[in-house]
Design a protein around this motif. Sequence first.
Motif, PDB file in Angstrom:
ATOM      1  N   PHE A  79      -8.534  -5.550  -7.316  1.00  0.00           N
ATOM      2  CA  PHE A  79      -7.716  -4.718  -6.430  1.00  0.00           C
ATOM      3  C   PHE A  79      -6.327  -4.528  -7.024  1.00  0.00           C
ATOM      4  N   GLY A  80      -5.834  -3.296  -6.976  1.00  0.00           N
ATOM      5  CA  GLY A  80      -4.485  -3.017  -7.438  1.00  0.00           C
ATOM      6  C   GLY A  80      -4.367  -1.623  -8.031  1.00  0.00           C
ATOM      7  N   LEU A  81      -3.241  -1.364  -8.645  1.00  0.00           N
ATOM      8  CA  LEU A  81      -2.976  -0.079  -9.287  1.00  0.00           C
ATOM      9  C   LEU A  81      -2.858  -0.294 -10.794  1.00  0.00           C
ATOM     10  N   ALA A  82      -3.696   0.410 -11.539  1.00  0.00           N
ATOM     11  CA  ALA A  82      -3.691   0.308 -12.990  1.00  0.00           C
ATOM     12  C   ALA A  82      -2.895   1.461 -13.576  1.00  0.00           C
ATOM     13  N   GLY A  83      -2.058   1.157 -14.542  1.00  0.00           N
ATOM     14  CA  GLY A  83      -1.259   2.189 -15.185  1.00  0.00           C
ATOM     15  C   GLY A  83       0.135   1.683 -15.492  1.00  0.00           C
ATOM     16  N   GLU A  84       0.811   2.366 -16.372  1.00  0.00           N
ATOM     17  CA  GLU A  84       2.156   1.972 -16.763  1.00  0.00           C
ATOM     18  C   GLU A  84       3.113   2.056 -15.574  1.00  0.00           C
ATOM     19  N   GLY A  85       3.879   0.992 -15.398  1.00  0.00           N
ATOM     20  CA  GLY A  85       4.862   0.974 -14.334  1.00  0.00           C
ATOM     21  C   GLY A  85       4.329   0.536 -12.990  1.00  0.00           C
ATOM     22  N   SER A  86       3.069   0.090 -12.920  1.00  0.00           N
ATOM     23  CA  SER A  86       2.507  -0.344 -11.645  1.00  0.00           C
ATOM     24  C   SER A  86       3.217  -1.591 -11.136  1.00  0.00           C
ATOM     25  N   LYS A  87       3.591  -1.569  -9.854  1.00  0.00           N
ATOM     26  CA  LYS A  87       4.199  -2.735  -9.222  1.00  0.00           C
ATOM     27  C   LYS A  87       3.155  -3.626  -8.574  1.00  0.00           C
ATOM     28  N   ASN A  88       1.921  -3.161  -8.511  1.00  0.00           N
ATOM     29  CA  ASN A  88       0.806  -3.945  -7.961  1.00  0.00           C
ATOM     30  C   ASN A  88      -0.344  -3.924  -8.962  1.00  0.00           C
ATOM     31  N   PRO A  89      -0.208  -4.619 -10.087  1.00  0.00           N
ATOM     32  CA  PRO A  89      -1.255  -4.593 -11.110  1.00  0.00           C
ATOM     33  C   PRO A  89      -2.573  -5.141 -10.586  1.00  0.00           C
ATOM     34  N   VAL A  90      -3.656  -4.716 -11.207  1.00  0.00           N
ATOM     35  CA  VAL A  90      -4.991  -5.118 -10.771  1.00  0.00           C
ATOM     36  C   VAL A  90      -5.160  -6.634 -10.919  1.00  0.00           C
ATOM     37  N   SER A  91      -5.566  -7.286  -9.845  1.00  0.00           N
ATOM     38  CA  SER A  91      -5.791  -8.726  -9.850  1.00  0.00           C
ATOM     39  C   SER A  91      -7.188  -9.022  -9.302  1.00  0.00           C
ATOM     40  N   GLU A  92      -7.626 -10.252  -9.509  1.00  0.00           N
ATOM     41  CA  GLU A  92      -8.967 -10.658  -9.094  1.00  0.00           C
ATOM     42  C   GLU A  92      -8.883 -11.728  -8.017  1.00  0.00           C
ATOM     43  N   SER A  93      -9.757 -11.607  -7.019  1.00  0.00           N
ATOM     44  CA  SER A  93      -9.872 -12.600  -5.957  1.00  0.00           C
ATOM     45  C   SER A  93     -11.353 -12.862  -5.703  1.00  0.00           C
TER      46      SER A  93
END
Length: 291
Positions: free
Chosen positions: A222-236
Motif C-alpha cells: 500500500f502506498g504511492l510509488a513515484g518520485e517525491g511520494s510522501k507515502n512510499p509503498v510499504s508492506e503489512s
Amino acid sequence: MSHGDESGYGDDAVRTDDPYSTIGGTRQTRTRLPDGEGDGYGASRRPARKPRSLVTVVGVVVLLLAAIAFANMGGGKGNDDDGGGSGGSGSKPDSSSTAATGTKPVTGKNDTIPSGFAHDEQGAQSAAANYVVALGSTDMFDKDRRRSIVTAVYSPEVATAREGDLDKVYAGQDFLAGIGLKPDGTAPAGLTFVSRSNPAGTKVVKFDGNTASIAVWYSALFGLAGEGSKNPVSESWFTNTFNLTWVDGDWKVTDFTQKDGPTPVGRDQAASPAEEMADAVEQFGGFTYAR
C-alpha cells in the motif's frame, strides 16, 4: 471488503540468490562465531540495521485499520478463534495445507471477480482468497467499481448496508488526504497508487455445508510509488476471517474480521527505487486463487 491493502494493504516471491534458499538444493550450513570473528564465510557479522522511519508506515496502517473497522460495524475484533496464527477451533494444518489440489481455477466471472466456486471446503477457501484480493484493490477507491465489488462479494442481505458504510469511509476527504490521494480517490500526477493484497494461505475455521468461516493470511502492499511520494509503498501482514454463506450457487460474504499478522521478519534488502516499484505494479498482474 478491504484490503489490504493494503493490500492495505501486500506478498513476496522466493529469491534464489538467498544463500539459505532450498531452491535447487543449495541450502548451506552456516556457523555463527562470536562477534568480530567472522561468520564462516570470511565476513564479519553485519551490524544491526537502523529502524526505518515509522511515521509513514504507521500513519497509513492506522488509517486503513480505522477505515476497515468503520466499514465492518457489524463485526467484532479478531480473536484467537478467528483463524489467526495460533489457537482457533478450525482443523489443524497438515502436510497438504499449502499444497495445490490440482483442481482448475474457476472460469466464471462476476464482473471482474472470479465466481462459480465449488460447494465444498476447497471452494470456500478459494472464494475467500479471491475476495481478499478484490477488497484490497485500488478499485475500492472508485465509487462505481467499489459498488460492483460489494455486489459481487457480499450476500444480498448485507450488500446494501455495506455499500453505505464503505462510501462514507472511502469518500472521506481526511482519509483520502491522509494517504496522499486526490478527492476523487486517484493518485496525484506522476505517482502510481498501489493497493494490492497477496494471499499466502487459507485455513478452514468452520464448515457446515452451506456456511463457512475461512481465514486468509496475506500480505498487503500500500502506498504511492513515484518520485517525491510522501507515502512510499510499504508492506503489512494481516489475517482476515470471512463468514461465508452459500447463496444462488456461490459463496458470498456475510461479515469478516481482521487482525494483524502473523508477520515475518524483514530481510536485509534495500528498498527499490520509486520508478522501479511503479513499473512493477504496472507490469505484474494479479492471480485467480484456487486450492
